[in-house]
Write a protein that holds these residues in place. Structure first.
Motif, PDB file in Angstrom:
ATOM      1  N   SER A 196      -8.586 -26.532  24.275  1.00 43.50           N
ATOM      2  CA  SER A 196      -9.825 -26.355  23.535  1.00 43.50           C
ATOM      3  C   SER A 196     -10.599 -25.192  24.144  1.00 43.50           C
ATOM      4  CB  SER A 196     -10.661 -27.643  23.588  1.00 43.50           C
ATOM      5  OG  SER A 196     -10.931 -28.008  24.941  1.00 43.50           O
ATOM      6  N   SER A 197     -11.668 -24.757  23.414  1.00 42.21           N
ATOM      7  CA  SER A 197     -12.490 -23.632  23.879  1.00 42.21           C
ATOM      8  C   SER A 197     -11.609 -22.421  24.173  1.00 42.21           C
ATOM      9  CB  SER A 197     -13.315 -24.035  25.105  1.00 42.21           C
ATOM     10  OG  SER A 197     -14.145 -25.140  24.819  1.00 42.21           O
ATOM     11  N   TYR A 198     -10.840 -22.017  23.212  1.00 42.36           N
ATOM     12  CA  TYR A 198      -9.860 -20.946  23.415  1.00 42.36           C
ATOM     13  C   TYR A 198     -10.086 -19.814  22.423  1.00 42.36           C
ATOM     14  CZ  TYR A 198      -7.795 -23.067  19.265  1.00 42.36           C
ATOM     15  OH  TYR A 198      -7.618 -23.560  17.998  1.00 42.36           O
ATOM     16  N   THR A 199      -9.354 -18.721  22.600  1.00 45.63           N
ATOM     17  CA  THR A 199      -9.298 -17.575  21.699  1.00 45.63           C
ATOM     18  C   THR A 199      -7.858 -17.127  21.610  1.00 45.63           C
ATOM     19  OG1 THR A 199     -11.529 -16.863  22.298  1.00 45.63           O
ATOM     20  CG2 THR A 199     -10.085 -15.235  21.244  1.00 45.63           C
ATOM     21  N   ILE A 200      -7.368 -16.953  20.373  1.00 44.62           N
ATOM     22  CA  ILE A 200      -5.997 -16.476  20.189  1.00 44.62           C
ATOM     23  C   ILE A 200      -5.999 -14.978  20.476  1.00 44.62           C
ATOM     24  CG2 ILE A 200      -4.094 -16.178  18.545  1.00 44.62           C
ATOM     25  CD1 ILE A 200      -4.604 -19.085  19.291  1.00 44.62           C
ATOM     26  N   THR A 201      -5.208 -14.575  21.464  1.00 46.89           N
ATOM     27  CA  THR A 201      -5.176 -13.164  21.866  1.00 46.89           C
ATOM     28  C   THR A 201      -3.871 -12.470  21.509  1.00 46.89           C
ATOM     29  OG1 THR A 201      -4.431 -13.831  24.085  1.00 46.89           O
ATOM     30  CG2 THR A 201      -6.798 -13.526  23.751  1.00 46.89           C
ATOM     31  N   PHE A 212      -3.287 -18.711  24.106  1.00 43.59           N
ATOM     32  CA  PHE A 212      -4.614 -19.302  23.971  1.00 43.59           C
ATOM     33  C   PHE A 212      -5.412 -18.890  25.227  1.00 43.59           C
ATOM     34  CE2 PHE A 212      -1.751 -21.913  21.570  1.00 43.59           C
ATOM     35  CZ  PHE A 212      -2.457 -22.422  20.491  1.00 43.59           C
ATOM     36  N   ALA A 213      -6.274 -17.911  25.084  1.00 43.69           N
ATOM     37  CA  ALA A 213      -7.084 -17.483  26.232  1.00 43.69           C
ATOM     38  C   ALA A 213      -8.208 -18.482  26.471  1.00 43.69           C
ATOM     39  CB  ALA A 213      -7.656 -16.098  25.990  1.00 43.69           C
ATOM     40  N   GLY A 257      -1.556 -30.614  32.316  1.00 43.00           N
ATOM     41  CA  GLY A 257      -1.726 -29.487  33.226  1.00 43.00           C
ATOM     42  C   GLY A 257      -3.061 -28.811  32.995  1.00 43.00           C
ATOM     43  N   ARG A 258      -3.219 -27.571  33.608  1.00 41.61           N
ATOM     44  CA  ARG A 258      -4.448 -26.815  33.515  1.00 41.61           C
ATOM     45  C   ARG A 258      -4.123 -25.350  33.231  1.00 41.61           C
ATOM     46  NH1 ARG A 258      -8.968 -30.342  33.531  1.00 41.61           N
ATOM     47  NH2 ARG A 258      -8.306 -32.205  34.704  1.00 41.61           N
ATOM     48  N   VAL A 259      -5.068 -24.708  32.490  1.00 40.92           N
ATOM     49  CA  VAL A 259      -4.899 -23.290  32.185  1.00 40.92           C
ATOM     50  C   VAL A 259      -5.015 -22.483  33.465  1.00 40.92           C
ATOM     51  CG1 VAL A 259      -5.855 -21.314  30.932  1.00 40.92           C
ATOM     52  CG2 VAL A 259      -5.777 -23.572  29.832  1.00 40.92           C
ATOM     53  N   GLY A 260      -4.132 -21.441  33.571  1.00 39.52           N
ATOM     54  CA  GLY A 260      -4.152 -20.608  34.778  1.00 39.52           C
ATOM     55  C   GLY A 260      -3.739 -19.188  34.449  1.00 39.52           C
ATOM     56  N   ALA A 261      -3.378 -18.433  35.498  1.00 44.88           N
ATOM     57  CA  ALA A 261      -2.981 -17.029  35.374  1.00 44.88           C
ATOM     58  C   ALA A 261      -1.798 -16.729  36.267  1.00 44.88           C
ATOM     59  CB  ALA A 261      -4.150 -16.128  35.697  1.00 44.88           C
ATOM     60  N   THR A 262      -0.879 -17.720  36.401  1.00 43.05           N
ATOM     61  CA  THR A 262       0.292 -17.527  37.232  1.00 43.05           C
ATOM     62  C   THR A 262       1.378 -16.795  36.462  1.00 43.05           C
ATOM     63  OG1 THR A 262       1.162 -19.691  36.598  1.00 43.05           O
ATOM     64  CG2 THR A 262      -0.227 -19.596  38.560  1.00 43.05           C
ATOM     65  N   ALA A 286      -6.332 -15.319  32.517  1.00 40.40           N
ATOM     66  CA  ALA A 286      -6.084 -16.752  32.360  1.00 40.40           C
ATOM     67  C   ALA A 286      -5.863 -17.085  30.880  1.00 40.40           C
ATOM     68  CB  ALA A 286      -7.253 -17.540  32.915  1.00 40.40           C
ATOM     69  N   HIS A 287      -4.747 -17.730  30.629  1.00 39.90           N
ATOM     70  CA  HIS A 287      -4.443 -18.173  29.261  1.00 39.90           C
ATOM     71  C   HIS A 287      -3.257 -19.118  29.285  1.00 39.90           C
ATOM     72  CE1 HIS A 287      -1.468 -14.926  29.755  1.00 39.90           C
ATOM     73  NE2 HIS A 287      -0.775 -15.538  28.762  1.00 39.90           N
ATOM     74  N   LEU A 288      -3.093 -19.847  28.179  1.00 40.58           N
ATOM     75  CA  LEU A 288      -1.923 -20.697  28.012  1.00 40.58           C
ATOM     76  C   LEU A 288      -0.959 -19.968  27.085  1.00 40.58           C
ATOM     77  CD1 LEU A 288      -0.228 -23.321  28.083  1.00 40.58           C
ATOM     78  CD2 LEU A 288      -1.628 -24.140  26.143  1.00 40.58           C
ATOM     79  N   HIS A 289       0.262 -19.753  27.584  1.00 39.73           N
ATOM     80  CA  HIS A 289       1.322 -19.149  26.762  1.00 39.73           C
ATOM     81  C   HIS A 289       2.193 -20.289  26.246  1.00 39.73           C
ATOM     82  CE1 HIS A 289       4.457 -16.251  25.580  1.00 39.73           C
ATOM     83  NE2 HIS A 289       5.335 -17.128  26.090  1.00 39.73           N
TER      84      HIS A 289
END
Length: 337
Positions: free
Chosen positions: A212-217, A237-238, A299-304, A310-313
């Protein structure tokens, strides 16, 4: 011996002869006044002579009038010649009575020649003249023929009108059928859309968006140098780091850990074999073999891994391993990212 002057035989006296009679030698000469009794008819000539019955023999003129009257009465003159009768057509016969007046009617005849050939029907109609009767019949026939022509024309017009009306009715019927078919198709399409909406609404209860609280990038298939394959293979989902990641549908965790350029990645396998890949997590909250339900945090959104923020791929793979568009798959399950 015959006399040289008179040609008579001597010693004999013959009576004098004349063209139309004879007298004896001792009869005196008398003036000759011809009469009907003393005139000998000449053969081959139509002379007026008194007949035994008290009537008159009709001359060629009178016979001609009789022929005309016969033609007027029956439309045909014939003679005993052994040949078939010849039809004689007279379009408008004049009044035969004008040829012979009533005063000149032949002796011994009680019927006027102009009435010859009249039928009882003609007499009942008031026709006393054969020519007028013929004219009346011709006019009647012409009227009957004209009536037939008018009836035929009216029948043809009615048939044409009926054909036109039938064609118009068929056209209207086809239009009505087409309209009904279109209405039926529209109704079926609306019913189908309604059923699909109901199905998706029901699925939406079983599926949920991954965060939630995301932006499609970035979308599936997008080209760019940021991806090693040259194209983006998922849907990004950023969101801020630490934003919860949820199970889209119930299933089993088949992978959970580090995965190179994906960073920390979790693979959720659904009952139909579809695999959901969650990459670049900052932390993983499940383990392999664990059963999860729709909406459960995994899980949690990250930038690994290979990222710029930071986004979910999210990637979606079929049971056969082929990657498909996550946006289309989510929408097919009642979700609208």
């Amino acid at each position: 011996m015959p006399d040289e002057v008179t040609g008579e035989t001597s010693g004999e006296k013959k009576p004098d002869t004349f063209a139309f009679g004879a007298r004896t030698a001792d009869e005196p000469w008398e003036p000759w006044n011809p009469s009907a009794e003393t005139v000998v008819p000449v053969r081959g000539k139509h002379r007026v002579a008194k007949q035994r019955g008290g009537g008159l023999a009709r001359s060629s003129t009178v016979l001609g009038v009789g022929v005309i009257a016969a033609v007027g009465a029956g439309g045909m003159a014939s003679a005993q010649t052994g040949k078939p009768p010849v039809s004689i057509s007279i379009p408008d016969l004049p009044n035969v009575g004008s040829l012979i007046s009533d005063d000149e009617a032949p002796e011994g005849s009680s019927t006027a020649l102009t009435a010859a050939g009249l039928t009882e029907a003609d007499a009942e109609e008031g026709n006393a003249d054969a020519g007028e009767a013929l004219r009346s019949r011709i006019m009647l026939q012409a009227e009957l023929q004209q009536d037939q022509v008018d009836r035929d024309a009216q029948a043809a017009a009615e048939a044409a009108a009926a054909k036109k009306a039938a064609a118009l009715a068929a056209k209207e019927q086809d239009a009505a059928k087409a309209k009904a078919a279109a209405a039926k198709a529209k109704k079926e399409e609306e019913a189908k859309a309604k059923a699909e909406a109901a199905r998706l609404a029901e699925l939406a209860k079983q599926f949920t968006l991954p965060t939630s609280s995301y932006t499609i990038t970035s979308t599936f298939g997008q080209s760019g140098s940021l991806w090693s394959s040259g194209q983006h293979t998922g849907l990004d989902f950023a969101a801020p780091t630490g934003t919860p990641i949820k199970a889209i549908h119930s299933g089993t965790i088949t992978e959970a850990g580090w995965s190179g350029s994906y960073g920390y990645r979790t693979v959720l396998t659904l009952d139909d074999g579809t695999e959901l890949w969650y990459a670049h997590q900052s932390s993983i909250g499940v383990s392999v073999g664990q059963k999860v339900s729709t909406g459960e945090v995994i899980g949690r959104v990250g930038a690994t891994g290979n990222v710029t923020g930071a986004h979910l791929h999210l990637e979606v793979h079929t049971a056969g391993g082929t990657g498909i568009d996550p946006m289309a798959w989510l929408r097919g399950n009642g979700l609208n990212p």
